[in-house]
Enzyme design. Structure first.
Site, PDB file in Angstrom:
ATOM      1  CE  LYS A 196     -39.106 -44.043  24.736  1.00  0.00           C
ATOM      2  NZ  LYS A 196     -38.244 -44.726  23.774  1.00  0.00           N
ATOM      3  CD  GLU A 234     -44.039 -50.491  32.532  1.00  0.00           C
ATOM      4  OE1 GLU A 234     -42.975 -51.130  32.672  1.00  0.00           O
ATOM      5  OE2 GLU A 234     -44.866 -50.763  31.651  1.00  0.00           O
ATOM      6  CE  LYS A 249     -36.945 -40.819  25.761  1.00  0.00           C
ATOM      7  NZ  LYS A 249     -36.570 -41.756  24.751  1.00  0.00           N
TER       8      LYS A 249
END
Ligand code: PBG
Ligand code: ZN
Length: 328
Positions: A196, A234, A249
């Site tokens: 994100k 990640e 995202k």
């Protein structure tokens, strides 16, 4: 073989041929519909920057969930707007909190619908940060993880199928998996907002959900938009910690990341077509500059082609209607 023996236009000659060799298809079942739930009764407060969406009370949310199910959507993603905020965001893990009440009501009304919940603190904390803010301006990782785990367990207890942490603290997936298993929720699915970015495309959402940080920004926990390799790390880290699904995202400016994460893992991958992306299409369409239906579907298709299995989108209901077979 090259031209003239090879003619790529051959496969594009008729609509039927194009249908036959199409590589990617959209389906209503790919979409998760975001919904914003507030306390109260029979109230709907439309958002300025996310046309067609608004905050709604649970009775309205139940009706919306019925509509989502009838349209064949994959499920709903619930965000809660609490009665009040405090330093730690305590309504977030309250079993009588807004999301918990909404999950139970929707579960009762539409038992087969997939219910996912956003697990974060930013709507609930007076600081507007996704974790525990210290006086020196830092957001404490491990203290935040402890609270976020309580939130995830509480959502599971209410009946969520999928809990989706969006905070970007390190180690939260392992902590939540352990916490859920310990409480008897070993079947509850963890969808990690694994990659994100600290994005300005969240603008309309933050206004809508009233989750703008009161001081500073989210750059010490959300990712730098410049980093691709770190983005893969990640997602891989969350997969290793036990995530059942991963997410990238925003989606539109990050299709390369979607593609790279797709190559790096075999987990189901979710793209979040965020508020700013949706707002841009709506605004341009309203001015007559683009064709809304075609641009929206082309955008969603691009996300799927890049590697997404599932798309969280404010256009879920519209897209489902556009994709539905027209009666002959
Ligand atoms: C909260 C959260 C955000 C979004 C989903 N969960 C905002 C943020 O991190 O600032 C953004 C969704 C959107 O823009 O549609 N952690
Ligand atoms: Zn947050």
């Amino acid at each position: 073989m090259t031209f003239p023996a090879t003619r790529l236009r051959r496969l594009r000659r008729t609509g039927a041929l194009r249908d036959l060799v199409r590589e990617t298809r959209l389906d209503a079942g790919d979409f998760l519909l975001p919904m914003f739930v507030i306390h109260g009764h029979d109230t709907y407060e439309p958002f300025d920057g996310i046309p067609g969406h608004g905050r709604m009370t649970i009775d309205r949310a139940v009706a919306k969930a019925r509509e989502a199910h009838a349209a064949g959507l994959g499920g709903v993603l619930l965000f809660g707007i609490p009665a009040g905020k405090d330093e730690l965001g305590s309504e977030a893990w309250d079993d009588e909190g807004i999301v918990q009440l909404a999950v139970r009501a929707i579960r009762d009304a539409v038992p087969e619908l997939v219910i996912a919940t956003d697990v974060c603190l930013c709507h609930y904390t007076s600081s507007g940060h996704c974790g525990v803010l210290h006086a020196d301006g830092t957001v404490h990782n491990d203290e935040s993880v402890e609270l976020l785990t309580r939130v995830a367990v509480s959502h599971a207890r209410a009946g969520a199928d999928v809990v989706a942490p969006s905070d970007m603290m390190d180690g939260r997936i392992a902590a939540m998996r352990a916490g859920l298993d310990e409480e008897g929720f070993s079947d509850v699915t963890l969808l990690a907002y694994s990659t994100k970015f600290a994005s300005s495309y969240y603008g309309p959402f933050r206004e809508a959900a009233d989750s703008t940080p009161q001081s500073g920004d989210r750059k010490s926990y959300q990712m730098d938009p410049a980093n691709g390799r770190e983005a893969v790390r990640e997602s891989v880290a969350d997969a290793d910690e036990g995530a059942d699904m991963l997410m990238v995202k925003p989606a539109l400016a990050y299709l390369d990341i979607l593609y790279r994460v797709r190559q790096a893992t075999e987990l189901p991958l979710v793209a979040y077509n965020v508020s700013g992306e949706y707002a841009m299409v709506k605004a341009a369409a309203e001015r007559g500059w683009i064709d809304e239906r075609n641009v929206q579907l082309e955008t969603l298709l691009g996300m799927k082609r890049a590697g997404a299995d599932v798309i969280i989108t404010y256009a879920a209901l519209e897209a489902a209607a556009w994709l539905a077979p027209t009666p002959a």
